[in-house]
Design a protein around this motif. Structure first.
Motif, PDB file in Angstrom:
ATOM      1  N   GLN A   1      72.144  22.854  58.165  1.00 36.91           N
ATOM      2  CA  GLN A   1      72.456  24.255  58.466  1.00 36.91           C
ATOM      3  C   GLN A   1      71.704  24.738  59.709  1.00 36.91           C
ATOM      4  OE1 GLN A   1      70.598  23.286  55.897  1.00 36.91           O
ATOM      5  NE2 GLN A   1      68.669  24.380  56.229  1.00 36.91           N
ATOM      6  N   SER A   2      70.480  24.272  59.915  1.00 39.22           N
ATOM      7  CA  SER A   2      69.705  24.690  61.086  1.00 39.22           C
ATOM      8  C   SER A   2      70.316  24.142  62.374  1.00 39.22           C
ATOM      9  CB  SER A   2      68.251  24.222  60.953  1.00 39.22           C
ATOM     10  OG  SER A   2      67.643  24.823  59.829  1.00 39.22           O
ATOM     11  N   GLU A   3      70.856  22.936  62.296  1.00 44.09           N
ATOM     12  CA  GLU A   3      71.478  22.351  63.488  1.00 44.09           C
ATOM     13  C   GLU A   3      72.782  23.066  63.841  1.00 44.09           C
ATOM     14  OE1 GLU A   3      73.276  18.054  64.674  1.00 44.09           O
ATOM     15  OE2 GLU A   3      71.172  18.079  64.062  1.00 44.09           O
ATOM     16  N   LEU A   4      73.509  23.526  62.838  1.00 43.97           N
ATOM     17  CA  LEU A   4      74.726  24.290  63.122  1.00 43.97           C
ATOM     18  C   LEU A   4      74.394  25.571  63.888  1.00 43.97           C
ATOM     19  CD1 LEU A   4      76.794  23.987  59.806  1.00 43.97           C
ATOM     20  CD2 LEU A   4      76.951  22.593  61.868  1.00 43.97           C
ATOM     21  N   ILE A   5      73.319  26.236  63.481  1.00 51.06           N
ATOM     22  CA  ILE A   5      72.868  27.433  64.193  1.00 51.06           C
ATOM     23  C   ILE A   5      72.401  27.062  65.595  1.00 51.06           C
ATOM     24  CG2 ILE A   5      71.115  29.256  64.258  1.00 51.06           C
ATOM     25  CD1 ILE A   5      73.168  29.763  62.130  1.00 51.06           C
ATOM     26  N   ALA A   6      71.622  25.983  65.695  1.00 53.31           N
ATOM     27  CA  ALA A   6      71.069  25.560  66.988  1.00 53.31           C
ATOM     28  C   ALA A   6      72.168  25.198  67.981  1.00 53.31           C
ATOM     29  CB  ALA A   6      70.127  24.375  66.785  1.00 53.31           C
ATOM     30  N   LYS A   7      73.237  24.581  67.511  1.00 56.80           N
ATOM     31  CA  LYS A   7      74.349  24.228  68.401  1.00 56.80           C
ATOM     32  C   LYS A   7      74.986  25.484  68.994  1.00 56.80           C
ATOM     33  CE  LYS A   7      75.697  19.760  66.414  1.00 56.80           C
ATOM     34  NZ  LYS A   7      76.709  19.036  65.601  1.00 56.80           N
ATOM     35  N   GLN A   8      75.140  26.493  68.161  1.00 59.13           N
ATOM     36  CA  GLN A   8      75.713  27.751  68.647  1.00 59.13           C
ATOM     37  C   GLN A   8      74.770  28.431  69.642  1.00 59.13           C
ATOM     38  OE1 GLN A   8      78.757  29.049  67.929  1.00 59.13           O
ATOM     39  NE2 GLN A   8      79.274  27.307  66.645  1.00 59.13           N
ATOM     40  N   LEU A   9      73.475  28.430  69.350  1.00 61.22           N
ATOM     41  CA  LEU A   9      72.497  29.031  70.259  1.00 61.22           C
ATOM     42  C   LEU A   9      72.467  28.299  71.596  1.00 61.22           C
ATOM     43  CD1 LEU A   9      69.493  29.680  67.840  1.00 61.22           C
ATOM     44  CD2 LEU A   9      71.019  31.394  68.832  1.00 61.22           C
ATOM     45  N   SER A  10      72.573  26.987  71.541  1.00 64.10           N
ATOM     46  CA  SER A  10      72.599  26.187  72.771  1.00 64.10           C
ATOM     47  C   SER A  10      73.773  26.597  73.641  1.00 64.10           C
ATOM     48  CB  SER A  10      72.691  24.698  72.414  1.00 64.10           C
ATOM     49  OG  SER A  10      72.838  23.911  73.573  1.00 64.10           O
ATOM     50  N   ARG A  11      74.916  26.810  73.015  1.00 65.11           N
ATOM     51  CA  ARG A  11      76.120  27.206  73.752  1.00 65.11           C
ATOM     52  C   ARG A  11      75.976  28.631  74.300  1.00 65.11           C
ATOM     53  NH1 ARG A  11      80.420  30.195  72.516  1.00 65.11           N
ATOM     54  NH2 ARG A  11      79.764  30.416  70.341  1.00 65.11           N
ATOM     55  N   LEU A  12      75.482  29.542  73.490  1.00 65.32           N
ATOM     56  CA  LEU A  12      75.376  30.945  73.885  1.00 65.32           C
ATOM     57  C   LEU A  12      74.333  31.170  74.979  1.00 65.32           C
ATOM     58  CD1 LEU A  12      75.498  32.579  70.345  1.00 65.32           C
ATOM     59  CD2 LEU A  12      77.220  32.876  72.125  1.00 65.32           C
ATOM     60  N   LEU A  13      73.217  30.458  74.891  1.00 66.86           N
ATOM     61  CA  LEU A  13      72.098  30.692  75.803  1.00 66.86           C
ATOM     62  C   LEU A  13      72.027  29.694  76.944  1.00 66.86           C
ATOM     63  CD1 LEU A  13      69.381  31.486  73.107  1.00 66.86           C
ATOM     64  CD2 LEU A  13      70.638  33.134  74.499  1.00 66.86           C
ATOM     65  N   GLY A  14      72.863  28.656  76.896  1.00 67.57           N
ATOM     66  CA  GLY A  14      72.866  27.674  77.973  1.00 67.57           C
ATOM     67  C   GLY A  14      71.608  26.834  78.008  1.00 67.57           C
ATOM     68  N   ILE A  15      71.042  26.533  76.833  1.00 67.81           N
ATOM     69  CA  ILE A  15      69.818  25.728  76.734  1.00 67.81           C
ATOM     70  C   ILE A  15      70.157  24.440  75.989  1.00 67.81           C
ATOM     71  CG2 ILE A  15      67.451  25.653  75.851  1.00 67.81           C
ATOM     72  CD1 ILE A  15      67.497  28.733  75.919  1.00 67.81           C
ATOM     73  N   PRO A  16      69.738  23.272  76.506  1.00 67.75           N
ATOM     74  CA  PRO A  16      70.099  22.019  75.843  1.00 67.75           C
ATOM     75  C   PRO A  16      69.489  21.872  74.451  1.00 67.75           C
ATOM     76  CG  PRO A  16      68.552  21.628  77.643  1.00 67.75           C
ATOM     77  CD  PRO A  16      68.995  23.048  77.751  1.00 67.75           C
ATOM     78  N   LEU A  17      70.258  21.289  73.560  1.00 67.31           N
ATOM     79  CA  LEU A  17      69.812  20.984  72.205  1.00 67.31           C
ATOM     80  C   LEU A  17      69.427  19.515  72.133  1.00 67.31           C
ATOM     81  CD1 LEU A  17      69.533  21.614  69.139  1.00 67.31           C
ATOM     82  CD2 LEU A  17      71.980  21.081  68.931  1.00 67.31           C
TER      83      LEU A  17
END
Length: 289
Positions: free
Chosen positions: A194-210
């Motif tokens: 579940q944390s990685e699902l959130i992190a993937k979205q944050l990476s896309r929204l903020l333009g920061i690599p995961l």
């Protein structure tokens, strides 16, 4: 050409479909996702609190609670979006254990807004609440800081200068995001992190690599819920192993922050491996009962 037209038709149809708000059950456009605008205003958003553990502060002028001042945690900064109250305390377990993964984009979007709003004290006033041009805003603010000061965190070698810079200018946006990893057996059992699902979205929204392979969980721990602070700390000790070189500034993503045992242990391991500054980005804060 036919395929393109079909896709456009599908998008048009979806954009006009109304869904029900999960709280008041009124019809709401898909663009609003999950809850209507009226109900969204009533959600338990986290107030200003201790910058390293999210505990309530005695004074609005304080930045850290007494406990964090006496015993500084490994985590340098914590940003939470919600308090773990209704309805968040119902939705997050459903997201985590009952495959309600459709919640991920909605949760991540709210967390991303909290990250932006709390990362910078001088956000431009043109569109303070909007998120449409957030990548542009982030880049502009980072560039502005660099131009005005002639310095960035990564090129500071002197520790006194670095501490001063951290105090006055960080948290800037990190160089990478890491989701708190699950042990392989638990991941296989649940089917997703579940944390990685959130992190993937944050990476896309903020333009920061995961970074998906930077840390592995080598110890299958008990569930932290129901454990005391000391039990949580013991349970999570030596649970993580760093498997690759790390940038200096990393954000760690998790769903719930209770005592901070998990994020602080992960932060400790990252710093032993060369990381210098860690943030925690968490959907909800749930004080230990």
């Amino acid at each position: 050409m036919i395929k393109t037209a079909t896709e456009k038709l599908k998008q048009s149809l979806v954009s006009n479909v109304n869904h029900q708000c999960q709280l008041c059950h009124c019809d709401t456009p898909l663009s609003q996702q999950w809850v209507c605008t009226t109900c969204e205003r009533e959600l338990p958003f986290s107030p200003a609190a201790c910058i390293t553990c999210a505990a309530p502060l005695k004074s609005s002028s304080d930045r850290q609670c007494g406990q964090c001042l006496i015993n500084p945690p490994s985590l340098d900064r914590l940003i939470t979006c919600f308090d773990y109250l209704y309805p968040i305390n119902k939705w997050l377990p459903a997201f985590k254990f009952s495959r309600q993964t459709a919640l991920a984009p909605w949760l991540a979007n709210h967390l991303a807004n909290s990250i932006i709003n709390r990362s910078y004290t001088n956000i431009d006033q043109d569109n303070p609440n909007g998120f449409e041009n957030q990548n542009l805003k982030t880049n502009a603010l980072t560039k502005k800081n660099s131009e005005e000061n002639g310095l960035t965190f990564n090129n500071l070698k002197n520790s006194n200068l670095k501490n001063s810079y951290l105090e006055n200018h960080l948290p800037l946006m990190p160089e990478a995001i890491i989701a708190v990893p699950l042990h392989g057996k638990r991941l296989k059992q649940r089917g997703y992190n579940q944390s990685e699902l959130i992190a993937k979205q944050l990476s896309r929204l903020l333009g920061i690599p995961l970074l998906t392979d930077a840390v592995i969980r080598t110890k299958k721990t008990e569930a932290q819920s129901g454990l005391s602070l000391k039990q949580r700390q013991s349970n999570i000790l030596q649970a993580f192993q760093v498997s690759q070189n790390l940038p200096a500034h990393i954000a760690l993503v998790d769903d719930v922050f209770t005592t901070g045992s998990t994020l602080n242990e992960l932060s400790r391991k990252l710093k032993l491996a060369g990381c210098e500054f860690t943030q925690g980005w968490v959907i909800a804060h749930a004080p230990l009962a």
